[in-house]
Scaffold this motif. Structure first.
Motif, PDB file in Angstrom:
ATOM      1  N   VAL A 160       0.899  -1.154   0.000  1.00 23.41           N
ATOM      2  CA  VAL A 160       0.000   0.000   0.000  1.00 23.41           C
ATOM      3  C   VAL A 160       0.936   1.201   0.000  1.00 23.41           C
ATOM      4  CG1 VAL A 160      -1.771   1.280   1.257  1.00 23.41           C
ATOM      5  CG2 VAL A 160      -1.837  -1.211   1.232  1.00 23.41           C
ATOM      6  N   GLY A 161       1.363   1.600  -1.203  1.00 19.63           N
ATOM      7  CA  GLY A 161       2.393   2.628  -1.309  1.00 19.63           C
ATOM      8  C   GLY A 161       3.667   2.094  -0.680  1.00 19.63           C
ATOM      9  N   SER A 162       4.231   2.836   0.266  1.00 25.67           N
ATOM     10  CA  SER A 162       5.453   2.392   0.947  1.00 25.67           C
ATOM     11  C   SER A 162       5.141   1.534   2.173  1.00 25.67           C
ATOM     12  CB  SER A 162       6.284   3.606   1.372  1.00 25.67           C
ATOM     13  OG  SER A 162       5.549   4.382   2.304  1.00 25.67           O
ATOM     14  N   ASP A 183       3.034  -0.424   9.025  1.00 24.68           N
ATOM     15  CA  ASP A 183       4.430  -0.241   8.660  1.00 24.68           C
ATOM     16  C   ASP A 183       5.162  -1.517   9.088  1.00 24.68           C
ATOM     17  OD1 ASP A 183       4.807  -0.026  11.434  1.00 24.68           O
ATOM     18  OD2 ASP A 183       5.201   2.129  11.378  1.00 24.68           O
ATOM     19  N   GLU A 216      -4.827  -2.204  -4.359  1.00 20.44           N
ATOM     20  CA  GLU A 216      -3.797  -1.440  -3.642  1.00 20.44           C
ATOM     21  C   GLU A 216      -4.145   0.046  -3.633  1.00 20.44           C
ATOM     22  OE1 GLU A 216       0.875  -0.046  -4.065  1.00 20.44           O
ATOM     23  OE2 GLU A 216       0.182  -1.733  -5.270  1.00 20.44           O
ATOM     24  N   GLU A 217      -4.538   0.573  -4.782  1.00 20.38           N
ATOM     25  CA  GLU A 217      -4.858   2.002  -4.885  1.00 20.38           C
ATOM     26  C   GLU A 217      -6.054   2.382  -4.011  1.00 20.38           C
ATOM     27  OE1 GLU A 217      -3.463   3.011  -9.450  1.00 20.38           O
ATOM     28  OE2 GLU A 217      -5.364   1.959  -9.129  1.00 20.38           O
ATOM     29  N   GLU A 254      -4.749   2.568  -0.453  1.00 20.23           N
ATOM     30  CA  GLU A 254      -3.840   3.709  -0.331  1.00 20.23           C
ATOM     31  C   GLU A 254      -4.605   5.037  -0.352  1.00 20.23           C
ATOM     32  OE1 GLU A 254       0.340   5.337  -2.241  1.00 20.23           O
ATOM     33  OE2 GLU A 254      -0.813   3.857  -3.365  1.00 20.23           O
ATOM     34  N   THR A 255      -5.580   5.164  -1.254  1.00 12.86           N
ATOM     35  CA  THR A 255      -6.393   6.379  -1.336  1.00 12.86           C
ATOM     36  C   THR A 255      -7.185   6.585  -0.055  1.00 12.86           C
ATOM     37  OG1 THR A 255      -6.554   6.173  -3.740  1.00 12.86           O
ATOM     38  CG2 THR A 255      -8.209   7.545  -2.665  1.00 12.86           C
ATOM     39  N   ASP A 306      -4.736   7.601   2.783  1.00  8.36           N
ATOM     40  CA  ASP A 306      -4.310   9.003   2.626  1.00  8.36           C
ATOM     41  C   ASP A 306      -5.408   9.953   3.100  1.00  8.36           C
ATOM     42  OD1 ASP A 306      -1.863   8.220   1.609  1.00  8.36           O
ATOM     43  OD2 ASP A 306      -2.396   8.578  -0.488  1.00  8.36           O
TER      44      ASP A 306
END
Length: 186
Positions: free
Chosen positions: A23-25, A61, A146-147, A150-151, A154
């Motif tokens: 999910v991004g980083s 993380d 994933e996007e 992530e969206t 955010d």
């Protein structure tokens, strides 16, 4: 892989996962998480989980859950879920619960970690969290798994997902009957 996802995998706590990956980083997971396992019927057969966190959307993380939203059938299941995953919650994480037997909402602290809990009637966690952070479902449909996560993450970072401050005992006093409408054959 994140310690959170390693813990889930090593202890076979994923239930009907639909996404595990980047999910991004960060890393993410969608599906359900086992809170209390079902009875072992034989070496290769087990009943479904007694308690599970359903409709989980998780971002982590390397060490901690940064964001978790899920459905719990009862607020009584919260303390059991917290104990199971305690090591992976953090004071700076964002945790939003949707609970089918709550008759009110609130933001509470539990062992130094802040949670916000809302009643869940007929909708889904996905629809509720999108509405909470003001994202359009139609826009999200165009994104891959994933996007989408992530969206959402955010947006959660910049949104206020909290409610009126309450104690854990105040939240327990809001436990009522499940108001979720069961769908299926009649």
């Amino acid at each position: 892989m994140s310690k959170v996802l390693d813990f889930i995998k090593e202890n076979e706590l994923a239930w009907q996962p639909s996404y595990t990956g980047a999910v991004g980083s960060l890393e993410g997971y969608r599906g359900a998480l086992i809170v209390e396992e079902g009875k072992q019927l034989s070496p290769d057969r087990k009943l479904p989980p007694k308690i599970q966190a359903k409709q989980v959307i998780l971002v982590c993380d390397d060490d901690k859950m940064k964001f978790l939203t899920c459905e719990l059938d009862s607020f009584n299941d919260f303390a059991v879920m917290f104990a199971k995953y305690k090591e992976y919650f953090s004071a700076d994480g964002i945790y939003v619960l949707y609970v089918t037997d709550l008759e009110g909402e609130g933001t509470f602290e539990y062992e130094g970690v802040t949670f916000t809990a809302y009643p869940l009637d007929e909708s889904s966690v996905w629809n509720e969290i999108l509405e909470l952070v003001d994202l359009e479902k139609g826009d999200m449909k165009k994104l891959d798994a994933e996007e989408k996560i992530e969206t959402l993450y955010d947006e959660v970072l910049s949104a206020d997902v909290t409610d009126a401050s309450k104690s854990y005992d105040d939240m327990c006093a809001l436990i009522g009957e499940s108001s979720k409408q069961l769908m299926g054959a009649v």
